[in-house]
Design a protein around this motif. Structure first.
Motif, PDB file in Angstrom:
ATOM      1  N   ILE A 160       0.829  -1.211   0.000  1.00  0.00           N
ATOM      2  CA  ILE A 160       0.000   0.000   0.000  1.00  0.00           C
ATOM      3  C   ILE A 160       0.864   1.262   0.000  1.00  0.00           C
ATOM      4  CG2 ILE A 160      -1.730   1.325   1.296  1.00  0.00           C
ATOM      5  CD1 ILE A 160      -3.066  -1.216   2.098  1.00  0.00           C
ATOM      6  N   ALA A 161       0.711   2.052  -1.062  1.00  0.00           N
ATOM      7  CA  ALA A 161       1.382   3.354  -1.141  1.00  0.00           C
ATOM      8  C   ALA A 161       0.602   4.315  -0.273  1.00  0.00           C
ATOM      9  CB  ALA A 161       1.409   3.849  -2.580  1.00  0.00           C
ATOM     10  N   ALA A 162       1.287   5.014   0.640  1.00  0.00           N
ATOM     11  CA  ALA A 162       0.557   5.930   1.524  1.00  0.00           C
ATOM     12  C   ALA A 162       1.419   7.084   2.023  1.00  0.00           C
ATOM     13  CB  ALA A 162      -0.027   5.176   2.722  1.00  0.00           C
ATOM     14  N   PRO A 163       1.124   8.292   1.551  1.00  0.00           N
ATOM     15  CA  PRO A 163       1.690   9.479   2.201  1.00  0.00           C
ATOM     16  C   PRO A 163       0.822   9.805   3.406  1.00  0.00           C
ATOM     17  CG  PRO A 163       0.335  10.157   0.347  1.00  0.00           C
ATOM     18  CD  PRO A 163       0.242   8.638   0.428  1.00  0.00           C
ATOM     19  N   SER A 164       1.204  10.793   4.184  1.00  0.00           N
ATOM     20  CA  SER A 164       0.342  11.237   5.271  1.00  0.00           C
ATOM     21  C   SER A 164      -0.983  11.736   4.686  1.00  0.00           C
ATOM     22  CB  SER A 164       1.044  12.343   6.065  1.00  0.00           C
ATOM     23  OG  SER A 164       1.511  13.364   5.194  1.00  0.00           O
ATOM     24  N   ALA A 165      -2.088  11.496   5.422  1.00  0.00           N
ATOM     25  CA  ALA A 165      -3.436  11.729   4.873  1.00  0.00           C
ATOM     26  C   ALA A 165      -3.937  13.146   5.138  1.00  0.00           C
ATOM     27  CB  ALA A 165      -4.406  10.692   5.436  1.00  0.00           C
ATOM     28  N   ASN A 166      -3.097  14.126   4.780  1.00  0.00           N
ATOM     29  CA  ASN A 166      -3.476  15.541   4.919  1.00  0.00           C
ATOM     30  C   ASN A 166      -3.433  16.189   3.542  1.00  0.00           C
ATOM     31  OD1 ASN A 166      -0.485  14.930   5.646  1.00  0.00           O
ATOM     32  ND2 ASN A 166      -0.444  16.960   4.699  1.00  0.00           N
ATOM     33  N   LEU A 167      -4.057  17.359   3.391  1.00  0.00           N
ATOM     34  CA  LEU A 167      -3.833  18.147   2.191  1.00  0.00           C
ATOM     35  C   LEU A 167      -2.369  18.555   2.184  1.00  0.00           C
ATOM     36  CD1 LEU A 167      -6.945  20.515   2.021  1.00  0.00           C
ATOM     37  CD2 LEU A 167      -6.316  18.756   0.344  1.00  0.00           C
ATOM     38  N   ALA A 168      -1.736  18.556   1.007  1.00  0.00           N
ATOM     39  CA  ALA A 168      -0.317  18.902   0.912  1.00  0.00           C
ATOM     40  C   ALA A 168      -0.065  20.229   1.618  1.00  0.00           C
ATOM     41  CB  ALA A 168       0.093  18.996  -0.549  1.00  0.00           C
ATOM     42  N   GLY A 169       0.997  20.266   2.439  1.00  0.00           N
ATOM     43  CA  GLY A 169       1.372  21.499   3.118  1.00  0.00           C
ATOM     44  C   GLY A 169       0.794  21.648   4.507  1.00  0.00           C
ATOM     45  N   ARG A 170      -0.278  20.921   4.837  1.00  0.00           N
ATOM     46  CA  ARG A 170      -0.902  21.073   6.161  1.00  0.00           C
ATOM     47  C   ARG A 170      -0.241  20.117   7.177  1.00  0.00           C
ATOM     48  NH1 ARG A 170      -6.219  21.896   7.895  1.00  0.00           N
ATOM     49  NH2 ARG A 170      -4.920  23.291   9.089  1.00  0.00           N
ATOM     50  N   PRO A 171      -0.453  20.379   8.472  1.00  0.00           N
ATOM     51  CA  PRO A 171       0.102  19.448   9.466  1.00  0.00           C
ATOM     52  C   PRO A 171      -0.433  18.026   9.238  1.00  0.00           C
ATOM     53  CG  PRO A 171      -0.704  21.464  10.520  1.00  0.00           C
ATOM     54  CD  PRO A 171      -1.160  21.518   9.096  1.00  0.00           C
ATOM     55  N   SER A 172       0.394  17.023   9.454  1.00  0.00           N
ATOM     56  CA  SER A 172      -0.031  15.632   9.260  1.00  0.00           C
ATOM     57  C   SER A 172      -1.145  15.275  10.239  1.00  0.00           C
ATOM     58  CB  SER A 172       1.153  14.689   9.452  1.00  0.00           C
ATOM     59  OG  SER A 172       2.120  14.925   8.455  1.00  0.00           O
ATOM     60  N   PRO A 173      -2.041  14.370   9.838  1.00  0.00           N
ATOM     61  CA  PRO A 173      -3.183  14.020  10.686  1.00  0.00           C
ATOM     62  C   PRO A 173      -2.845  12.958  11.721  1.00  0.00           C
ATOM     63  CG  PRO A 173      -3.355  12.917   8.560  1.00  0.00           C
ATOM     64  CD  PRO A 173      -2.076  13.700   8.535  1.00  0.00           C
ATOM     65  N   THR A 174      -3.193  13.226  12.961  1.00  0.00           N
ATOM     66  CA  THR A 174      -2.983  12.230  14.009  1.00  0.00           C
ATOM     67  C   THR A 174      -4.309  11.657  14.504  1.00  0.00           C
ATOM     68  OG1 THR A 174      -2.847  14.019  15.633  1.00  0.00           O
ATOM     69  CG2 THR A 174      -0.772  13.197  14.749  1.00  0.00           C
ATOM     70  N   THR A 175      -5.422  12.134  13.943  1.00  0.00           N
ATOM     71  CA  THR A 175      -6.740  11.544  14.226  1.00  0.00           C
ATOM     72  C   THR A 175      -7.518  11.439  12.913  1.00  0.00           C
ATOM     73  OG1 THR A 175      -7.915  13.646  14.518  1.00  0.00           O
ATOM     74  CG2 THR A 175      -6.851  12.726  16.483  1.00  0.00           C
TER      75      THR A 175
END
Ligand code: TXA
Ligand code: MG
Length: 370
Positions: A160-175
């Motif tokens: 599974i390819a997976a970057p952090s699940a945020n809009l590019a440039g925003r803080p990464s999601p922890t919830t």
């Protein structure tokens, strides 16, 4: 009706809802329910997008071997087209399908640190679609330790390819709530297993250079890698306390704006008494200009400030605790609509190196040394 008397059906319904077309499903973090994992895995296999928890941050997953599916990740996140995506595996065997010429020392790192927050950069194999690694001859691979992540990868039976699940440039999601804020309506499913435990992303280590080199400090501390490997370099950008030229960026992601809150941000680094003094001065100046000021303070000095919003990062003796809070607090400050964020620096040791790397980048290297 008392909760205990509710039927299994109604409990199930309360655990899933649709937000702008995105299916948000609660899942048990310790014993992920098979039926829920199956729904998500089916979505991955059909070429859809599933956000899922890892021990670091939530990832936005797609079948790493399906170029059309991976293309959707770039669209959903508005991710720059030159930023490669980490591929997540649940078995070491997959590494040897995705990568060629895996060095012995990389194998040793996998044995020691996987599953866990360490991404290895290796030579890619021809199985990997160009888009996943944006045409590079290398690939970043990691095996997460989160049980939901592992169950999803296994059930999907594809990497599974997976970057952090945020809009590019925003803080990464922890919830999962953070994922919904950024990506509802853009992705098919988000699996919600509560807040992630580490809170900053994996350490990225390049195993294709003669000496292993850390490209991004993260959940696996530099000191641990150093004592295990004997020799390891820290890329100048990974340790930077000032802006470093983009030509030296080995990891394409290094040169993009990241973790950025909407407010202007300053990091004040040095000895605590001086940090407090300087932040108090700044606060007074900005407030006199009519600006709304938010402060990210450690527990030790929290009560020293009198700003519009003061948020507690955690104790400066507990970098891991601060790492777990950091991205959530940056998002909270955005919600408070502060004009300026002033953050206290901490010692760049253990997870503190990853914390300082994220703070400095979020502040666009607006750093004051006192
Ligand atoms: O903890 C994590 O690593 C999370 C979770 C979801 O696993 N993922 C994550 O992905 O942080 P992302 O895309 O937000 O950051 C990946 C970083 C980027 O800086 C990217 O440039 C770098 O890893 N990277 C990925 N593949 C690379 C490669 N082949 N060569 C150099 N850098 C690479
Ligand atoms: Mg990211």
């Amino acid at each position: 009706m008392p909760v205990s008397r509710r039927s299994a059906g109604s409990r199930l319904k309360s655990a899933r809802k649709k937000v702008r077309g995105t299916l948000w499903i609660k899942v048990d973090s310790e014993r992920p329910q098979t039926d829920i994992i199956r729904i998500a895995a089916e979505t991955i296999r059909k070429g859809g997008l599933v956000a899922f928890p890892t021990e670091t941050v939530y990832g936005l997953g797609a079948d790493a071997l399906n170029p059309t599916a991976v293309a959707k990740i770039f669209t959903a996140k508005e991710r720059p087209a030159d930023n490669p995506i980490i591929v997540h595996v649940a078995t070491k065997k997959d590494v040897y399908k995705l990568a060629n010429d895996v060095p012995d020392v990389a194998e040793k790192l996998m044995t020691e640190f996987w599953p866990g927050p360490l991404t290895l950069i290796l030579r890619r194999s021809s199985l990997v679609p160009d888009i996943t690694v944006v045409g590079l001859d290398t690939i970043g691979i990691r095996m997460p330790s989160n049980k939901v992540a592992l169950a999803l990868i296994r059930e999907s039976s594809v990497p599974i390819a997976a970057p952090s699940a945020n809009l590019a440039g925003r803080p990464s999601p922890t919830t999962a709530q953070h994922v919904i804020e950024d990506l509802a309506g853009r992705i098919d499913v988000v699996l919600d297993a509560g807040p992630t435990s580490i809170g900053v992303e994996s350490t990225v280590i390049d195993m294709t250079s003669s000496t292993p080199q850390i490209l991004r400090p993260g959940g696996t501390p530099y000191e641990k890698l150093k004592s295990f490997l004997g020799e390891v370099e820290l890329h100048p950008i990974a340790a930077a306390n000032r802006r470093v030229g983009v030509l030296r960026a080995r990891s394409p992601g290094m040169k993009h704006r990241h973790y950025a809150p909407r407010a202007e941000m300053i990091v004040v680094e040095g000895e605590l008494d001086r940090i407090v003094g300087r932040i108090r001065q700044f606060t007074a100046l900005y407030m006199a200009e009519g600006k709304k000021v938010g402060i990210l303070a450690t527990d030790e000095s929290l009560s020293s400030y009198d700003a519009d919003v003061v948020k507690a990062l955690g104790s400066r003796n507990d970098a891991a605790g601060i790492a777990a809070n950091l991205f959530r607090l940056l998002r909270e400050l955005d919600k408070e609509k502060v004009d300026v964020i002033i953050a206290e620096g901490i010692a760049p040791q253990g997870l503190g190196l990853a914390v300082m790397n994220r703070l400095r980048i979020a502040a666009n290297f607006n750093i004051i040394k006192v």
